[in-house]
Design an enzyme around this catalytic site. Structure first.
Site, PDB file in Angstrom:
ATOM      1  N   LYS C  45     -11.649 103.243 -12.566  1.00  0.00           N
ATOM      2  CA  LYS C  45     -10.186 103.277 -12.528  1.00  0.00           C
ATOM      3  C   LYS C  45      -9.679 103.555 -13.940  1.00  0.00           C
ATOM      4  O   LYS C  45     -10.204 103.004 -14.912  1.00  0.00           O
ATOM      5  CB  LYS C  45      -9.690 101.907 -12.043  1.00  0.00           C
ATOM      6  N   ILE C  71       0.624 103.086  -8.070  1.00  0.00           N
ATOM      7  CA  ILE C  71       0.013 101.860  -8.563  1.00  0.00           C
ATOM      8  C   ILE C  71       0.536 101.566  -9.971  1.00  0.00           C
ATOM      9  O   ILE C  71       0.714 100.416 -10.352  1.00  0.00           O
ATOM     10  CB  ILE C  71      -1.524 102.000  -8.605  1.00  0.00           C
ATOM     11  N   LEU C  73      -1.043 102.492 -12.759  1.00  0.00           N
ATOM     12  CA  LEU C  73      -2.179 102.237 -13.653  1.00  0.00           C
ATOM     13  C   LEU C  73      -2.365 100.762 -13.984  1.00  0.00           C
ATOM     14  O   LEU C  73      -2.603 100.391 -15.140  1.00  0.00           O
ATOM     15  CB  LEU C  73      -2.063 103.096 -14.923  1.00  0.00           C
ATOM     16  N   ASN C 130      -7.450 111.196 -18.278  1.00  0.00           N
ATOM     17  CA  ASN C 130      -6.476 111.344 -17.193  1.00  0.00           C
ATOM     18  C   ASN C 130      -5.148 111.783 -17.806  1.00  0.00           C
ATOM     19  O   ASN C 130      -4.276 110.965 -18.069  1.00  0.00           O
ATOM     20  CB  ASN C 130      -6.344 110.015 -16.449  1.00  0.00           C
ATOM     21  N   CYS C 133      -0.791 111.776 -16.458  1.00  0.00           N
ATOM     22  CA  CYS C 133       0.032 110.571 -16.505  1.00  0.00           C
ATOM     23  C   CYS C 133       1.150 110.787 -17.521  1.00  0.00           C
ATOM     24  O   CYS C 133       1.076 111.700 -18.335  1.00  0.00           O
ATOM     25  CB  CYS C 133      -0.836 109.354 -16.832  1.00  0.00           C
ATOM     26  N   LYS C 170      -8.613 115.757 -16.728  1.00  0.00           N
ATOM     27  CA  LYS C 170      -8.210 115.739 -15.319  1.00  0.00           C
ATOM     28  C   LYS C 170      -6.807 116.305 -15.178  1.00  0.00           C
ATOM     29  O   LYS C 170      -5.845 115.774 -15.730  1.00  0.00           O
ATOM     30  CB  LYS C 170      -8.266 114.306 -14.777  1.00  0.00           C
ATOM     31  N   ASN C 197      -5.620 115.912  -9.606  1.00  0.00           N
ATOM     32  CA  ASN C 197      -4.979 114.634  -9.385  1.00  0.00           C
ATOM     33  C   ASN C 197      -4.009 114.784  -8.214  1.00  0.00           C
ATOM     34  O   ASN C 197      -3.940 115.839  -7.590  1.00  0.00           O
ATOM     35  CB  ASN C 197      -4.246 114.194 -10.656  1.00  0.00           C
ATOM     36  N   GLY C 222      -5.515 112.690  -0.265  1.00  0.00           N
ATOM     37  CA  GLY C 222      -6.127 112.716   1.063  1.00  0.00           C
ATOM     38  C   GLY C 222      -6.322 114.134   1.578  1.00  0.00           C
ATOM     39  O   GLY C 222      -5.931 115.112   0.927  1.00  0.00           O
ATOM     40  N   GLY C 276     -12.083 110.267  -3.012  1.00  0.00           N
ATOM     41  CA  GLY C 276     -11.040 109.298  -3.307  1.00  0.00           C
ATOM     42  C   GLY C 276     -10.527 108.572  -2.076  1.00  0.00           C
ATOM     43  O   GLY C 276     -11.180 107.671  -1.549  1.00  0.00           O
TER      44      GLY C 276
END
Ligand SMILES: Cc1cc2nc3c(=O)[nH]c(=O)nc-3n(C[C@H](O)[C@H](O)[C@H](O)COP(=O)(O)OP(=O)(O)OC[C@H]3O[C@@H](n4cnc5c(N)ncnc54)[C@H](O)[C@@H]3O)c2cc1C
Ligand SMILES: Cc1cc2nc3c(=O)[nH]c(=O)nc-3n(C[C@H](O)[C@H](O)[C@H](O)COP(=O)(O)OP(=O)(O)OC[C@H]3O[C@@H](n4cnc5c(N)ncnc54)[C@H](O)[C@@H]3O)c2cc1C
Ligand SMILES: Cc1cc2nc3c(=O)[nH]c(=O)nc-3n(C[C@H](O)[C@H](O)[C@H](O)COP(=O)(O)O)c2cc1C
Ligand SMILES: Cc1cc2nc3c(=O)[nH]c(=O)nc-3n(C[C@H](O)[C@H](O)[C@H](O)COP(=O)(O)O)c2cc1C
Ligand code: FES
Ligand code: FES
Lengths: 287, 319, 319, 287
Positions: C45, C71, C73, C130, C133, C170, C197, C222, C276
């Site tokens: 994570k 979430i 992070l 990542n 973000c 990413k 992402n 998904g 994922g």
């Protein structure tokens, strides 16, 4: 053309296929051989949005349940697997009858009906209609192997003669329907060859029919998203009466086409190209 | 009974549900399932100047809760459209939004010019400029990916459409900042925005190990993309509410299958909603969505559909 | 038996299947369903410098064939990560890709510095930056939406990670031109790219008529987004094949639920694949995907998994 | 914690709910009251990817079919409607048992078990376990209306006393469980109040329990995407033994929490905020 909430009332194995009977009041009454139905798949939580299309095998316009429609399904992907795993009394949403049926000869000419795999499904009903009109009918059924033949016994009832071929020789002649078709056409003096099956077969059937002086009427199977003419996914190049080739929707302009009108030269390797001489074909330096 | 009327930049429509361009052909097919005149408006398949054969097949692939298409704007060309399609729609009493495109900004203008001259022009309640298509003059880059190209097309289209008929600019979600593109379109005179067109996608055939579509890439549509459509509508209408963008109606499109789906787009800011891919699943979908949306409006106890437009912006919880 | 090894910029992994950051926590939970050491690599994570509470709830909404998450992070911070999580993963014998982020480019550097100093650093086979973000220093704009910010972060991370460990950048698919961003990341020294992402989305609660997520927007993931992931991988690897971009391995992620899904990403150009959201449906998904991908490779008769990477570019039909 | 391919072997209506029995070998053997299972929904073509979580109502560790697990389901959205429309012998994929069970008192103290709506489902099994340990047990069951009460008859068997409340007075006392809870706690001299139901109820139960000198153990129901601790969607702010508030995953840190540890002040209006004093809470000028 109707949309009805149908119900599965019978489901049975037939070789490699599943033979389903659906109650679909109204659809049966309107249908003619060569037309098809589009079935919704996956139920209320379905991720598979597009309908699946199936030739109408036969119809019973009325009966205990109201009109029923029979289809023969090969379980391949998600939708056909779902359909073949349904249980009796499960609901199935039906749109149909769709497409142009096989055109019937005005004179009682002899006809040969050629089916590849489950492509034979719509032919028995067609055979009956033709014989009612006085046409002598023979059938040629081919498949990769015996379990992929559909309706050989039925054929013996519906037609005056039946020839069977399999690629592996597990039933009938080893080889393709096109290997035997010429002889059958000649023997019968057939004026029309009706065919339903994979594209490669339809092409050879057209060639053999032409070479032997018969007109081919072929039911094509293009990948369809809507089945009712609104999405333009199901096109193939067909030469019109005016000699101009257009990308025609096979769901409303077909699925039955005169074989010699289909631009087979553009079709192959799983792709159908737009012939350069087609109306509106892209040309160098812009569309 | 909820008053379902919606106003599209001066034009009042009896209800806010439309077909989506390219998902309903030009009306004759769906009219067998329901009278197309019952919709708020009928949006036609994007028409270009010349007849077009479209792309090779396969042109489609099913995807999880959606599909990919690459039709390549197959169509009869604007002249045949004006001669056959538009008069038929007029005869049905349909209100028509004509979707237009060109290979170049100038070609958009030519298409509109011929359209405006059509004897059936009277049934046209809007012209939708499909700027989510490739600009031949700019290395095939989609017009709506670039604010300058977007502006040019909209300016030309707006100039040729009579003032009383609104011009809608149809945007692609495939951009880093859709608010900038929306601003460019509005700045150039667009009266409304249609959001969103399909997302660019690819499906690989895992048997043949090659792209499933003959054209390699295609447009992703259907319920799968609804959260992206809602987000785009939200961002643009939020910018309007905050004064960053001039206020204009937004027509929502993307993944609407039911009345509650439509309500999502409306609550996010859409004044009208188009139903696309869902029509392939259910030929009556546009008409059904209207009935269901009406029931949703009644359930929420509003008197006017207009009261629901953008309501989620007001009800947002501030943490 | 197919040789399933894959090479990630110098590091050889026994197989190409990984978890996706944020969808597998830090290993203990999934290890009850299968040994996480069996995966090609375990991706942790995203960890930031300080402990983070994350966002208010609701943090998720189901969508057609996908979900939306916000979430924020949530995590223990890099020190706790190095003290507890990384040593546990090392003990299991897992190969670990550590996902890192910062509120600013400099913070990325701090996180990496502490990570590299961890006693368990030995199990790290890659550092995934990542960059999808928000950049606090640039009005919260996502780093990966801007080539300059992307470049800055990657340069800082690459400078702090020992040369023998690859740095993966990413990327977000929410950009007009992902090839440009990929180029910026590679130019700054990224050894590999992870794509993609989540897509930015919104879901409206049609009962409450407000956004379903407390944070309003969320990331869409998904199977719904798989065609977008495949397209992004295709575009970037096509640019590498044509010489427009320097060649580097791509790690594919987005909508993989089965071995054939994984094969789609691989055939489009991915040298490895992350699983994922599918893990929420099936806790064994990453391990199962490996078995299924192996079977697919065998079915296609290749000797080495590597032979499948990008194969769809070669088999494309030219119309 | 297991993942097993289960099978539905019984499905029956229970007021507004559906009571399902699933074969899930292994799961039953490991479970304790307060734990839950996560069920996959929608079948092979499903667009609904996330599992649905349900408290374990009861288990039968062995039997004709192997271990079975019972759950009580309120049909609300797509997934619960799918589950409740399944037919006997349909497959259901089960992950469980999940979460921390209700902690049991080491001494035989009197306990009150409070269930709101289907929240009573896990309490009967809990009551039996508590009584085996010598704890006197009373139950308070509340719901909006009579049809939304679950297990009133069962309660009379499982507990030494049962009080029923409904919002509309259609059964038992008109009002909320919190209206009657204080009296029951006092009368029984209860040391622990166990509760399962909507958040608002759990909060009042906690307040009443504290005011009457009992410890509340509440099973919360947060929206969950994975149920196994990997997604971080199911968090709520809980004060730890060290006094620090953290956003704790309710699927692995819960679903049962000590009521007085939950930061009710942050919860309400369908949203759970991050308390300003929580570990790692966002602070002005950065995170
Ligand atoms: C006019 C017509 C008649 C047909 N008659 C029969 C029949 O009698 N029996 C039978 O078993 N099959 C028939 N088919 C083929 C059948 O429609 C497909 O096999 C089926 O749609 C595949 O669905 P799937 O869920 O297995 O595959 P998937 O790969 O999951 O299908 C995905 C999508 O592609 C479309 N599609 C995929 N393959 C085909 C195909 N070959 N033809 C059309 N669409 C396709 C599907 O409709 C769906 O939209 C017919 C097709 C057409 C067009
Ligand atoms: C520990 C626990 C125990 C539960 N026990 C029961 C029970 O015994 N009986 C019962 O009927 N219900 C119970 N629930 C609630 C049940 O999980 C939800 O009602 C159900 O998931 C909703 O699914 P749906 O398909 O109807 O709704 P949808 O709205 O389609 O669900 C969409 C998504 O949101 C999640 N979700 C929506 N509402 C809830 C909710 N209230 N709680 C958790 N996740 C939610 C779903 O899991 C799914 O991922 C419990 C929930 C939890 C967390
Ligand atoms: C088969 C197909 C053809 C389309 N053709 C067009 C078109 O010609 N012009 C256009 O503006 N949009 C076109 N679209 C995009 C739709 O109008 C719509 O913007 C998009 O599909 C998203 O909505 P949906 O999810 O409801 O389908 C097409 C979509 C599909 C699926
Ligand atoms: C709940 C959730 C949390 C995520 N957290 C992170 C994260 O912390 N860091 C990150 O780089 N990506 C994160 N992602 C994105 C995934 O790693 C992945 O890129 C994306 O979900 C697409 O893959 P999928 O469709 O297989 O889920 C998260 C995704 C989800 C669903
Ligand atoms: S299948 Fe849609 S037009 Fe033929
Ligand atoms: S539901 Fe995924 S962490 Fe709790």
């Amino acid at each position: 053309m109707l949309q009805v909430g149908g119900e599965l009332i019978a489901s049975r194995r037939a070789g490699a296929y599943h033979h389903l009977t659906l109650v679909a009041p109204g659809v049966a009454e309107l249908a003619a051989p060569g037309q098809f139905v589009a079935l919704a798949v996956g139920g209320a939580t379905s991720a598979t949005l597009l309908r699946r299309c199936f030739s109408i095998h036969r119809v019973t316009p009325s009966g205990t349940y109201g009109g029923t429609v029979d289809v023969v399904v090969a379980a391949r992907g998600a939708g056909t697997r779902w359909l073949t795993s349904l249980r009796v009394h499960d609901p199935v949403d039906v749109v149909g009858p769709l497409g142009r049926p096989f055109p019937l000869p005005t004179e009682p000419v002899p006809c040969v009906l050629v089916g590849g795999g489950y492509g034979s499904a719509p032919l028995f009903w067609l055979a009956e209609v033709l014989r009612e009109r006085g046409c002598p009918v023979e059938m040629v059924l081919g498949a990769a192997s015996e379990d992929r033949l559909f309706g050989v016994l039925q054929a013996r009832r519906s037609a005056d003669g039946v020839t069977v071929t399999t690629d592996d020789g597990s039933a009938g002649h080893r080889g393709w329907v096109s290997d035997v078709l010429g002889d059958v056409v000649d023997r019968l003096g057939a004026g029309v060859v009706y065919a339903c099956g994979p594209m490669g077969m339809l092409r050879s059937v057209t060639e053999v029919a032409s070479a032997h002086g018969a007109v081919a009427q072929v039911a094509v199977e293009e990948s369809m998203a809507c089945g009712i003419g609104v999405c333009m996914t199901c096109v193939l190049p067909v030469r019109g009466g005016d000699g101009v080739t257009r990308m025609v929707r096979s769901c409303v302009g077909g699925p039955v086409f005169r074989g010699d009108r289909v631009r087979w030269d553009a079709i192959g390797d799983g792709v159908t190209r737009v012939p350069e001489d087609a109306l509106g074909a892209p040309h160098p330096g812009g569309h | 009974m909820v008053d379902m009327r919606t106003v599209l930049a001066g034009t009042t429509l009896p209800n806010p549900v439309m077909t989506a361009s390219g998902c309903a052909a030009n009306g004759t097919e769906l009219n067998r399932f329901f009278p197309v005149a019952e919709l708020g408006a009928f949006v036609t398949k994007t028409v270009m100047r010349d007849p077009r054969s479209g792309r090779p097949t396969p042109r489609m692939a099913e995807t999880p809760s959606g599909m990919l298409n690459s039709i390549g704007l197959q169509g009869p060309g604007i002249d045949a459209f004006c001669e056959h399609d538009l008069p038929w729609l007029e005869q049905q009493g349909a209100r028509v939004v004509v979707s237009v495109a060109g290979n170049t900004a100038e070609e958009f203008g030519e298409v509109v010019q011929r359209l405006v001259g059509s004897p059936a022009w009277g049934c046209v309640v809007g012209v939708e400029a499909n700027i989510s298509c490739p600009n031949v003059a700019n290395r095939g880059l989609v017009f709506a990916c670039d604010p300058v190209s977007s502006e040019r097309v909209v300016r030309i289209v707006r100039a040729r459409v009579p003032a009383e008929v609104p011009v809608l600019a149809k945007l692609t979600p495939d951009v880093t900042d859709i608010v900038t593109i929306a601003g460019a379109a509005l700045g150039a005179g667009a009266d409304a925005l249609t959001m969103v067109n399909t997302l660019l996608g690819i499906v690989i055939d895992t048997d043949l190990l090659r792209p499933r579509l003959a054209g390699v890439t295609g447009g992703l549509s259907g319920p799968a993309i609804r959260p992206v459509a809602v987000r785009a509508i939200w961002q643009v209408t939020a910018a309007m509410r905050s004064g960053t963008l001039p206020t204009a109606p937004v027509v929502g499109v993307g993944g609407v299958r039911t009345g509650t789906d439509a309500l999502e787009l409306v609550a996010a800011g859409a004044s009208a909603v188009q139903v696309g891919t869902a029509t392939f699943n259910d030929p009556s979908a546009p008409r059904r969505v209207l009935t269901e949306l009406e029931a949703e409006a009644a359930r929420h106890g509003v008197e006017r559909f207009a009261d629901l437009v953008g309501i989620a912006h007001e009800r947002m919880v501030r943490p």
